[in-house]
Each structure stands twice: as structure tokens, then as C-alpha cells.
Design a protein around this motif. Structure first.
Motif, PDB file in Angstrom:
ATOM      1  N   THR A  81      35.849  50.338  41.317  1.00 47.58           N
ATOM      2  CA  THR A  81      34.739  50.338  40.340  1.00 47.58           C
ATOM      3  C   THR A  81      34.561  48.959  39.711  1.00 47.58           C
ATOM      4  O   THR A  81      33.444  48.445  39.573  1.00 47.58           O
ATOM      5  CB  THR A  81      35.022  51.384  39.253  1.00 47.58           C
ATOM      6  OG1 THR A  81      35.197  52.668  39.873  1.00 47.58           O
ATOM      7  CG2 THR A  81      33.870  51.443  38.260  1.00 47.58           C
ATOM      8  N   GLY A  82      35.716  48.345  39.301  1.00 46.13           N
ATOM      9  CA  GLY A  82      35.638  47.004  38.714  1.00 46.13           C
ATOM     10  C   GLY A  82      35.099  45.992  39.699  1.00 46.13           C
ATOM     11  O   GLY A  82      34.318  45.089  39.347  1.00 46.13           O
ATOM     12  N   GLN A  83      35.536  46.157  40.975  1.00 49.64           N
ATOM     13  CA  GLN A  83      35.046  45.228  41.994  1.00 49.64           C
ATOM     14  C   GLN A  83      33.555  45.371  42.187  1.00 49.64           C
ATOM     15  O   GLN A  83      32.833  44.388  42.363  1.00 49.64           O
ATOM     16  CB  GLN A  83      35.802  45.495  43.306  1.00 49.64           C
ATOM     17  CG  GLN A  83      35.419  44.520  44.423  1.00 49.64           C
ATOM     18  CD  GLN A  83      36.199  44.789  45.701  1.00 49.64           C
ATOM     19  OE1 GLN A  83      36.952  45.774  45.753  1.00 49.64           O
ATOM     20  NE2 GLN A  83      36.013  43.938  46.687  1.00 49.64           N
ATOM     21  N   SER A  84      33.097  46.592  42.146  1.00 48.07           N
ATOM     22  CA  SER A  84      31.656  46.816  42.274  1.00 48.07           C
ATOM     23  C   SER A  84      30.905  46.168  41.115  1.00 48.07           C
ATOM     24  O   SER A  84      29.858  45.531  41.308  1.00 48.07           O
ATOM     25  CB  SER A  84      31.376  48.325  42.328  1.00 48.07           C
ATOM     26  OG  SER A  84      29.970  48.549  42.406  1.00 48.07           O
ATOM     27  N   GLN A  85      31.462  46.364  39.903  1.00 47.41           N
ATOM     28  CA  GLN A  85      30.826  45.727  38.746  1.00 47.41           C
ATOM     29  C   GLN A  85      30.868  44.200  38.840  1.00 47.41           C
ATOM     30  O   GLN A  85      29.887  43.516  38.529  1.00 47.41           O
ATOM     31  CB  GLN A  85      31.513  46.194  37.466  1.00 47.41           C
ATOM     32  CG  GLN A  85      31.322  47.675  37.181  1.00 47.41           C
ATOM     33  CD  GLN A  85      32.083  48.116  35.956  1.00 47.41           C
ATOM     34  OE1 GLN A  85      32.856  47.331  35.390  1.00 47.41           O
ATOM     35  NE2 GLN A  85      31.894  49.383  35.549  1.00 47.41           N
TER      36      GLN A  85
END
Length: 392
Positions: A81-85
Motif C-alpha cells: 500500500t505504501g509503495q503504491s502511495q
């Protein structure tokens, strides 16, 4: 439990050594078989216990690993999720950086264009500065000559200093001569004409006149006064002796009175020719005041010389001449010499016939102003400001 290998009867039979050995071995084999079975049971029990422990330990390990795997999975999900953000933010930042890069490229193009314009302007300025540097010496020399001519005019009219004015004009002509500019020949001709006009003025030794007046002022105190020209004998020459007769008491009293008064007042006669007027006698204080007034008149005349005030100069000397002839002995050599010098100085003119204007003054001022104006027109203009472009 009865062991099948134990003998049932107490009767013992005689056995041979061979049989005895055989029996011992058989007995040991039986005992070994029992011990092996016990050990096997123990081994089986240990295996079962060990297997249970291992199973329990493996179950605990599996549960712990499952928890770790779940935790790691949640962390992986959070990282995804953080990588996507981060990828979204990176894409946004990349887009912004791309926009900024395009803007910077546009500014660099504008700056490059402006730099080329400034380089062209700088070359133009360098050309103008070279021209100004070449003409700087000429402008300085011309301004110096203009200043010297103006200073000469001030010395001539304000201070009436003819030698200094003439020297300043010659210095101005020398400054113009160093320029070797044919266009200034007219100005130089005017300066030379002014020098000739000043040189034609009659040169009077004003300092010498002032020194003579100061010297005459010092001689005032030594002039013989006319009031000392008297006869030393008394007017009355009768006897002043007192008689011894009582009947002559009146004459004796009168003679005693005259003797007493003669110590305070003495009346004497002056030797004045019959064809001359008799000047009044002066008291000592009046004589001192007269001499101081004469000194003052001579000092006024000396001051009038430096200011070229001809009327004041002549009036002061006429007053000195009149007073000396009236109150001093004109027959004495010192008085005669004094009056001769006064009369000679009275005939001396202290006025100057100065020219009304200097031809070179106005002409040189116009030339200087014109050259300065042309130099200002050729002066470099300021470069265009880049503040607005940099702020945009």
C-alpha cells in the motif's frame, strides 16, 4: 512367573565339562534375550515420547511460524500500500519536476537570448568607453585651461593682481598647446590677445609706494615742531632783587611775587617773520595727537594704494602736507625732505586702466561646455535590468 529354563528337581546330575559350557552359554543367551526385549521396550517408549515431544514442539513452531507469516504478510500488504502511495507521489513529483524542467529550459532560452543581447550591448559600451578614454585627456586639459582663465579674470578684477593674471593666462595657453588641436586655435588667439592687453597696462610699484608711506609714518615722531621756535629770554628784563629799605616794601612784594610766579609760568617771544601768519601753539598732548593723526593719515594712504582708491590716497596725502606745513618747522632739512617725498607721492597715480573683459573667457567657456555635452551624449547607457525576468 516361573522361568522355563529353571530345573524343576533339586536332584543334580553329574555333567560333563562340555555340557556345562553348553548350558552356560544357553543360560547367558536366555538372559541376553530378556535384556534386549526390555531395552527394546524402553527404546520404543523413548521413541514414542520423543516423537510426541517433537510433534508438540513442531506444532508450536508451526503455530509461531504461522503467526510470523501472517505478520509478515500484513507488513507486506502495508508495504505494498505504501509503495503504491509512494509510486503515486513519485509520479506526481515526476510530473512536477518535468513541468519545472520545461519552465527552466524556457527560462534558459530567454536568458540565453538576453545574454546575447547584453554581449552585443557590452561590445557597444566597450567601443564607446574606448572613445571616451581617448578623449578624457583632452577634456581634462580643456577644463584646466577654462579654470585658469576664470581664475585669471578673478585675480584681474577682484584683486587687481596683474602679474598673477598674466601668468595664469600663459598657463592656460600652455595647456591648450599640449592638446595640439587645430580647432582650438581661435581660443588660443584670444588668450594671447588678452595677455598682450594686460601687459600693456602701466606697471606701478604699488608695494614700493606702500613701503615709502610706512617709512614716512615712522619719521613723524622725529619732525621738529614749529612751537619750539622761541627766544629763551624773558619778556621783562627788569631787576628782581629785593631792596633792604622798608619804604620799598611794595616793590619788594611785587618782585617777590614775580619771582614766585616765574617758577610756574614763563612768557617768551617767538621769532616769526613779519610776512608769515603765526600758527597757534600746541600743548604737549595736542602735539602727540597731531603726530598720531599724521601717522593714521599715512596708514590710510598706504591702505588705499593696495585697493587702488585714488581719491582717498590723494586726500590723505594733502592732509598730511597741510598739517606738517602748519605745525612743524619747514626750514629744517628733515621736514623739507619729508615734504618733498609727500609731494612726489601725491603726483603718483595708483589707479589701473584694466580691460573691461577677457575675450578668451566667454569663448573658452562655450568650447568647454560644447565638448562636455558631446562627451555626455557618447557616455555609456545603463544595461537593461533583468530583475523582472528573474522574478517571472
Amino acid at each position: 512367573m516361573t522361568d522355563s529354563t529353571t530345573p524343576s528337581a533339586p536332584v543334580e546330575q553329574q555333567k560333563t565339562p562340555t555340557e556345562t559350557k553348553t548350558e552356560v552359554k544357553a543360560s547367558a543367551a536366555k538372559q541376553g534375550g530378556r535384556s534386549g526385549a526390555a531395552l527394546g521396550a524402553i527404546a520404543i517408549a523413548l521413541v514414542i515420547a520423543l516423537g510426541g515431544g517433537l510433534y508438540y514442539h513442531g506444532h508450536q513452531q508451526a503455530a509461531s511460524q504461522q503467526a510470523i507469516i501472517q505478520k509478515l504478510q500484513s507488513q507486506i500488504d502495508a508495504l505494498k500500500t505504501g509503495q503504491s502511495q509512494e509510486e503515486g507521489r513519485f509520479a506526481t513529483s515526476l510530473s512536477q519536476q518535468s513541468d519545472l524542467l520545461k519552465s527552466a529550459e524556457q527560462r534558459m532560452a530567454e536568458q540565453s537570448s538576453l545574454l546575447k543581447a547584453q554581449e552585443s550591448h557590452l561590445q557597444e559600451l566597450q567601443t564607446k568607453m574606448t572613445a571616451i578614454a581617448n578623449s578624457d585627456t583632452k577634456i581634462w586639459r580643456l577644463s584646466e585651461a577654462d579654470y585658469l582663465v576664470k581664475l585669471a579674470a578673478r585675480k584681474l578684477w577682484n584683486e587687481q593682481d596683474i602679474p598673477t593674471a598674466e601668468s595664469l593666462l600663459k598657463s592656460a595657453d600652455d595647456s591648450l598647446a599640449e592638446l595640439r588641436d587645430p580647432s582650438l586655435n581661435e581660443v588660443r588667439q584670444a588668450i594671447i590677445q588678452d595677455i598682450n592687453d594686460i601687459s600693456a597696462i602701466s606697471q606701478i610699484d604699488f608695494d614700493g609706494i606702500a613701503l615709502k608711506l610706512n617709512q614716512l609714518s615712522d619719521q613723524i615722531m622725529n619732525l621738529p615742531s614749529a612751537s619750539t621756535d622761541w627766544d629763551n629770554t624773558p619778556m621783562e628784563k627788569g631787576s628782581t632783587e629785593v631792596s633792604g629799605e622798608l619804604k620799598d616794601w611794595r616793590q619788594n612784594l611785587e618782585k617777590s611775587w614775580h619771582n614766585f610766579m616765574s617758577e610756574f609760568i614763563t612768557i617768551r617771544t617767538r621769532n616769526v617773520p613779519d610776512n608769515e601768519l603765526t600758527s597757534p601753539l600746541l600743548t604737549p598732548d595736542q602735539d602727540t595727537y597731531l603726530r598720531e593723526n599724521l601717522r593714521l593719515k599715512l596708514l590710510i594712504a598706504a591702505r588705499a594704494v593696495s585697493r587702488h582708491q585714488g581719491d582717498i590716497y590723494k586726500q590723505s596725502l594733502e592732509s598730511v602736507s597741510t598739517w606738517v606745513r602748519a605745525y612743524f618747522d619747514t626750514e629744517q632739512p628733515s621736514t623739507k625732505a619729508f615734504l618733498e617725498q609727500i609731494d612726489e607721492l601725491s603726483q603718483q597715480s595708483i589707479s589701473l586702466d584694466l580691460p573691461k573683459e577677457l575675450k578668451s573667457l566667454e569663448l573658452l567657456d562655450k568650447v568647454t561646455q560644447s565638448r562636455m555635452r558631446n562627451m555626455m551624449l557618447q557616455a555609456p547607457t545603463p544595461a537593461p535590468s533583468t530583475t523582472s525576468n528573474q522574478e517571472g
